[in-house]
Design a protein around this motif. Structure first.
Motif, PDB file in Angstrom:
ATOM      1  N   PRO A 115       0.811  -1.229   0.000  1.00 23.32           N
ATOM      2  CA  PRO A 115       0.000   0.000   0.000  1.00 23.32           C
ATOM      3  C   PRO A 115       0.842   1.276   0.000  1.00 23.32           C
ATOM      4  O   PRO A 115       0.353   2.323  -0.447  1.00 23.32           O
ATOM      5  CB  PRO A 115      -0.827  -0.126   1.284  1.00 23.32           C
ATOM      6  CG  PRO A 115      -0.918  -1.590   1.523  1.00 23.32           C
ATOM      7  CD  PRO A 115       0.395  -2.159   1.074  1.00 23.32           C
ATOM      8  N   ASN A 116       2.102   1.167   0.455  1.00 25.33           N
ATOM      9  CA  ASN A 116       2.894   2.379   0.620  1.00 25.33           C
ATOM     10  C   ASN A 116       4.159   2.417  -0.237  1.00 25.33           C
ATOM     11  O   ASN A 116       4.949   3.360  -0.100  1.00 25.33           O
ATOM     12  CB  ASN A 116       3.294   2.550   2.098  1.00 25.33           C
ATOM     13  CG  ASN A 116       2.079   2.636   3.005  1.00 25.33           C
ATOM     14  OD1 ASN A 116       1.155   3.394   2.738  1.00 25.33           O
ATOM     15  ND2 ASN A 116       2.084   1.841   4.073  1.00 25.33           N
ATOM     16  N   SER A 117       4.369   1.415  -1.068  1.00 25.84           N
ATOM     17  CA  SER A 117       5.635   1.399  -1.822  1.00 25.84           C
ATOM     18  C   SER A 117       5.518   0.480  -3.031  1.00 25.84           C
ATOM     19  O   SER A 117       4.659  -0.411  -3.081  1.00 25.84           O
ATOM     20  CB  SER A 117       6.797   0.942  -0.939  1.00 25.84           C
ATOM     21  OG  SER A 117       6.625  -0.414  -0.579  1.00 25.84           O
ATOM     22  N   VAL A 118       6.416   0.749  -3.944  1.00 26.31           N
ATOM     23  CA  VAL A 118       6.637  -0.135  -5.091  1.00 26.31           C
ATOM     24  C   VAL A 118       8.116  -0.463  -5.107  1.00 26.31           C
ATOM     25  O   VAL A 118       8.954   0.454  -5.214  1.00 26.31           O
ATOM     26  CB  VAL A 118       6.223   0.520  -6.424  1.00 26.31           C
ATOM     27  CG1 VAL A 118       6.523  -0.413  -7.587  1.00 26.31           C
ATOM     28  CG2 VAL A 118       4.747   0.880  -6.408  1.00 26.31           C
ATOM     29  N   SER A 119       8.454  -1.739  -4.968  1.00 29.77           N
ATOM     30  CA  SER A 119       9.852  -2.162  -4.854  1.00 29.77           C
ATOM     31  C   SER A 119      10.222  -3.050  -6.035  1.00 29.77           C
ATOM     32  O   SER A 119       9.358  -3.675  -6.678  1.00 29.77           O
ATOM     33  CB  SER A 119      10.082  -2.917  -3.540  1.00 29.77           C
ATOM     34  OG  SER A 119       9.735  -2.106  -2.449  1.00 29.77           O
ATOM     35  N   LEU A 120      11.529  -3.082  -6.288  1.00 30.74           N
ATOM     36  CA  LEU A 120      12.067  -3.922  -7.363  1.00 30.74           C
ATOM     37  C   LEU A 120      13.262  -4.683  -6.818  1.00 30.74           C
ATOM     38  O   LEU A 120      14.196  -4.103  -6.267  1.00 30.74           O
ATOM     39  CB  LEU A 120      12.494  -3.074  -8.566  1.00 30.74           C
ATOM     40  CG  LEU A 120      13.111  -3.829  -9.743  1.00 30.74           C
ATOM     41  CD1 LEU A 120      12.077  -4.743 -10.401  1.00 30.74           C
ATOM     42  CD2 LEU A 120      13.681  -2.857 -10.781  1.00 30.74           C
TER      43      LEU A 120
ATOM     44  N   SER B 209      -0.423   0.487  -3.623  1.00 32.44           N
ATOM     45  CA  SER B 209      -1.827   0.242  -3.939  1.00 32.44           C
ATOM     46  C   SER B 209      -2.421  -0.630  -2.841  1.00 32.44           C
ATOM     47  O   SER B 209      -1.814  -1.609  -2.410  1.00 32.44           O
ATOM     48  CB  SER B 209      -1.979  -0.456  -5.289  1.00 32.44           C
ATOM     49  OG  SER B 209      -3.319  -0.761  -5.545  1.00 32.44           O
ATOM     50  N   THR B 210      -3.622  -0.254  -2.411  1.00 29.54           N
ATOM     51  CA  THR B 210      -4.286  -1.016  -1.357  1.00 29.54           C
ATOM     52  C   THR B 210      -5.075  -2.181  -1.912  1.00 29.54           C
ATOM     53  O   THR B 210      -5.417  -3.102  -1.182  1.00 29.54           O
ATOM     54  CB  THR B 210      -5.235  -0.085  -0.583  1.00 29.54           C
ATOM     55  OG1 THR B 210      -6.173   0.498  -1.492  1.00 29.54           O
ATOM     56  CG2 THR B 210      -4.454   1.007   0.127  1.00 29.54           C
ATOM     57  N   ALA B 211      -5.350  -2.143  -3.207  1.00 30.61           N
ATOM     58  CA  ALA B 211      -6.109  -3.227  -3.823  1.00 30.61           C
ATOM     59  C   ALA B 211      -5.160  -4.117  -4.621  1.00 30.61           C
ATOM     60  O   ALA B 211      -4.003  -3.775  -4.865  1.00 30.61           O
ATOM     61  CB  ALA B 211      -7.204  -2.660  -4.715  1.00 30.61           C
TER      62      ALA B 211
END
Length: 955
Positions: A204-209, A227-229
């Motif tokens: 919900p609070n980050s996009v990691s790679l 994203s929460t969904a």
């Protein structure tokens, strides 16, 4: 979004999940031509394309949480709850089923073989709630499984799970900007690009790679908003797609990429054939809408209101929406033709063009759309934009279709533009080149014409037909441009044609020919030599000499090859260019023969020279000149030329003017050269001359060239033809001198010439006593004719008296008398010897022989017995004779010679050819016959022949 056009590029087909599936659908997957559903009762069901149940089997004892159908192998990976073995050990496990292997579980049911069961949570991997699940097939049988948990951890299982050759490790997202309890992994996505292998993780609070190639894997945060969904998907370009309420975001390895502001809560996002799929919930109305976005063309390909969607899949080239009430909806894309027809009806040609280009349609389909768009613009009289579209169809649309529309003079600029593009792509025909050049000339746009013709300087091959361009420029009087193209393309014939026929620049043409290679120069001279000889004879002859001899600039350029020197062109190849200029031809051939002594074409060259030398008039009129005047005009020309050639008659005498005198001198000089050539081209050591003898004789006869005829007849040993020339000219002095020269048999002459000469004087019909006496002297000297023949021959001339031959007859009679007397004495001698021989033979036959020799003829010792006596009165000891007792050793050689002579005479009597040859070659043939009779050759006949005569007489 509201600015985007909406289209119905898809159509819906409703369906339903079979009633046999009673449990609630918790998860689903697709692949290998089927849909797999996992239910909360632990069963897994497989459906075909018509959503008909293939079979179901119990995968877990409780609920099936996640599952995924592998694409490369017919394996199914599931995650679900089973019974707990112990309170300390979780019942959550991962199973791998081989759908290609079925095993019976009872009398009527069967299920696929479970090849492996793994416990997900262990002591090293504490239990947590699973929030996402994803499987990647690296290289079968190796697979990579990522399990996202609600605590921000990702459990990874890699290897051959069926054989339990695996390794486990976990990844942890960064908590720097979030709480640990608020970081569930809501979405996962694998990115494989060449050698790179990476994993996206969304909280919900980050996009990691995470980079999975490094050990241990290293992670980085791409964005601090997640994203929460579970609205996460991957595009076909390995981009991560995240749906948020305000927009849809795309992420690449270096961070956030483009975003699309589609408002509404994104329940589901997906990717299908370049389209973005979104199930959006309207927060105000609570209704769900399914949209298909074409992001490249900025349009909504399809949009429809749907019920609550529980799952979204893509299989069989369709989009499958499974609703919460177990109904299903198939979204099928229409074919390209239907889409385009829809756009054409709305005149949305730009949309149609973008559509076919974005969907990578074939070039022919794209060209058809562009053509229709061009037709639409043309109908609106927007000719410039219409031509822009037609230009894009080059290579697929027939150019004549476009050209015909723009043939109007007012649209010549558009037509010129189209034709230029056609040439740039190398698709222009000869007619197109002609049309383009005509456009330039009509517009009088010399600058563009020059650019078009000269733009190929840096390019190896011309993009237009060279000959067509030359013809068009030449027809429009753009000679400089035509010459430029011809020279650049190596079209030497065209270059010279323009120089000579259009511009009459003969000096420049000669210089250009000098600059060519020898082979090409020869070709051009053959074609345009007539013009050059007419206007520049001296310079043209110089070029021909350079071509045909081993000296000169042209040959030096190609003289590096020794083979070339032996293949020099022959002057005979260029004779046709001198057809109206024989004086120049004679000059050229004379120069050539003086320089080249051993030309392969010597015979032809000498024949031509002799024809020129022996002709009466070199300045004969050409056919074109004689045909210009008709009827009276032509007759006038001929009469005037006759008067000029014959001079002016004054008081019965022909007075030659100055021109005639010069022509006569020139003719005599040419005859002198002709006679010199006749002699020099027939050396004494050669049997055949270096010219055609028959042709030369005809030329001499046609032009009354007596000296040449006499020389040729003499060389050919046609002596009778020689004296006939003198006879026709009544040159008695020359005739007798010729007979003296050619009638001497001692020097290889023909004595019969004196006989022909005597016949000539006998039939002359005039007094020629002096000449006859001289002829009789040589006839008498060589005993050529009998006196009776001489008398008969001369008796035919009534102007001759007996006194002419009186002395000759007296001498011949006296000579004959002497011969008769000698013959009589010889006869008496032979008769006396014959009588003596007959008496001796008779004596041998009738009387005995007394041998009185006392010594041996061979050894001269006293003769004793046994002895041998021969009738020739020679006696020998028997031992001196040896085995030869039948003939006398002393007389045998003479006897054998007589026998040999007799045999030869008998053989000669059978050789008739030899007999007649001797008769012909003898001065007195009768003497040869008499000799044969005297030797008994002719009179003797064989016994067989005599018997035949006797038998025939008896009959």
């Amino acid at each position: 979004m509201y600015q985007w056009r909406k289209f119905d590029f898809f159509e819906e087909k409703k369906s339903r999940i079979p009633d046999e599936i009673e449990g609630k659908i918790k998860c689903c997957s697709s692949g290998r031509g089927k849909i797999v559903l996992g239910c909360d009762d632990g069963t897994v069901s497989l459906l075909d394309r018509g959503l008909q149940l293939l079979y179901s089997f119990p995968a877990h004892s409780s609920s099936v949480l996640y599952l995924q159908q592998l694409k490369q192998r017919n394996f199914l990976v599931t995650v679900g709850e089973d019974e707990q073995i112990s309170p300390q050990q979780s019942g959550m496990c991962l199973k791998v089923f081989d759908l290609a292997k079925m095993q019976d579980e009872g009398s009527s049911t069967s299920s696929p073989e479970c090849v492996q069961i793994l416990r997900i949570f262990t002591n090293q991997f504490p239990e947590a709630e699973i929030t996402s699940f994803l499987v990647l097939e690296e290289a079968p049988p190796i697979i990579f499984i990522a399990i996202g948990l609600d605590n921000g951890c990702i459990y990874c299982i890699q290897g051959d799970i069926a054989r339990e050759r695996i390794k486990r490790f976990k990844l942890q997202v960064d908590y720097a900007h979030s709480d640990k309890d608020d970081s569930p992994i809501n979405g996962l996505g694998f990115r494989v690009d060449g050698q790179s292998f990476q994993l996206f993780a969304v909280t919900p609070n980050s996009v990691s790679l995470f980079n999975l190639q490094t050990q241990p894997p290293q992670g980085q945060t791409l964005d601090h908003i997640g994203s929460t969904a579970s609205s996460v998907a991957m595009s076909d370009r390995s981009e991560l797609i995240i749906g948020r309420s305000e927009a849809v975001y795309f992420y690449e390895v270096d961070g956030r990429g483009p975003c699309w502001a589609f408002e509404g809560e994104k329940k589901f996002v997906g990717w299908f054939r370049g389209y973005l799929l979104c199930v959006i919930a309207d927060q105000r109305t609570g209704k769900n809408t399914f949209n298909i976005y074409d992001l490249k063309n900025h349009l909504i390909a399809h949009s429809l209101a749907v019920k609550e969607v529980s799952h979204m899949l893509c299989e069989w080239g369709n989009i499958v929406l499974i609703m919460a009430d177990k109904s299903a909806l198939f979204i099928v894309e229409k074919d390209m033709e239907s889409k385009l027809d829809m756009l054409f009806k709305k005149n949305l040609y730009t949309v149609a063009i973008n559509l076919v280009q974005s969907q990578q349609a074939d070039a022919a389909a794209t060209s058809e759309v562009l053509r229709k768009y061009g037709d639409h613009l043309y109908s609106k009289q927007d000719f410039d934009d219409a031509m822009s579209q037609y230009i894009h169809t080059i290579g697929y649309l027939e150019p004549s279709f476009v050209i015909q529309k723009f043939l109007d003079a007012q649209r010549i600029y558009n037509l010129t533009n189209y034709l230029e593009k056609l040439h740039e792509k190398g698709l222009a025909s000869k007619d197109h080149t002609t049309l383009l050049l005509n456009c330039y000339t009509k517009l009088k746009d010399v600058e563009k014409l020059n650019v078009f013709l000269k733009s190929e300087e840096q390019v190896g091959e011309h993009k237009f037909d060279v000959e067509t361009a030359i013809k068009a420029c030449r027809a429009a009087s753009y000679h400089e441009q035509a010459m430029y193209v011809a020279k650049k393309a190596g079209k030497h014939e065209w270059y010279l044609k323009i120089l000579l026929e259009d511009l009459a620049r003969y000096d420049e043409a000669l210089q250009y020919i000098n600059s060519l290679e020898p082979g090409q120069a020869g070709v051009t001279v053959k074609e345009y030599g007539k013009l050059l000889i007419e206007h520049k004879p001296r310079e043209t002859i110089e070029i021909l000499m350079s071509l045909c001899t081993e000296e000169g600039e042209l040959v030096k350029k190609g003289a590096s090859s020794s083979t070339f020197l032996t293949m020099l062109p022959s002057p005979v190849d260029f004779l046709n260019i001198f057809v109206h200029h024989p004086q120049s031809l004679m000059e050229f051939l004379e120069r050539y023969t003086n320089k080249v002594k051993d030309s392969p074409a010597q015979v032809e060259i000498h024949n031509t020279l002799l024809e020129l030398y022996l002709s009466h008039d070199l300045n004969f009129p050409s056919l074109s000149q004689s045909s210009t005047n008709e009827n009276g005009d032509l007759r006038t020309d001929r009469l005037s030329s006759t008067a000029t050639n014959s001079g002016v008659e004054f008081n019965g005498r022909i007075v030659l003017d100055g021109n005639d005198v010069n022509e006569e001198k020139d003719r005599l000089e040419r005859q002198r050269k002709g006679l010199l050539l006749l002699k020099s081209a027939w050396p004494s050591e050669q049997e055949q001359p270096l010219y055609d003898v028959d042709l030369t004789i005809i030329l001499c006869e046609m032009n009354a060239f007596k000296e040449g005829l006499l020389y040729l007849y003499e060389k050919l040993k046609l002596y009778k033809e020689v004296i006939s020339c003198y006879m026709q000219a009544h040159d008695h002095e020359g005739l007798i001198a010729c007979c003296k020269k050619l009638g001497d048999s001692g020097k290889g002459g023909d004595p019969s010439l004196w006989s022909d000469l005597l016949n000539y004087f006998g039939e002359l019909g005039e007094d020629c006593s002096k000449e006859v006496k001289e002829v009789l002297t040589y006839i008498e000297r060589d005993d050529i004719l009998p006196p009776i023949i001489v008398l008969q021959t001369l008796s035919r001339n009534p102007c001759l008296t007996l006194s002419v031959i009186k002395d000759y007859i007296a001498r011949k009679l006296e000579q004959e008398s002497k011969l008769i007397e000698e013959d009589r004495r010889a006869i008496d001698k032979y008769q006396e010897e014959t009588s003596t021989m007959r008496k001796e033979i008779q004596d041998l036959r009738t009387n005995a022989r007394i041998f009185q020799l006392s010594k041996c003829t061979a050894c001269t010792f006293t003769l004793d017995l046994p002895a041998v006596h021969f009738m020739c009165m020679h006696s020998f000891h028997q031992r001196c004779l040896g085995d030869n007792e039948k003939e006398c050793p002393e007389c045998a050689p003479e006897y054998r010679a007589v026998l040999e002579m007799k045999r030869n005479l008998e053989q000669n009597s059978k050789n008739q050819d030899q007999f007649f040859q001797q008769v012909r070659n003898s001065k007195n043939g009768f003497s040869v016959i008499a000799e044969y009779f005297g030797k008994g050759i002719i009179s003797k006949t064989s016994n067989g022949h005599a018997e035949t005569l006797n038998s025939s007489s008896d009959l």
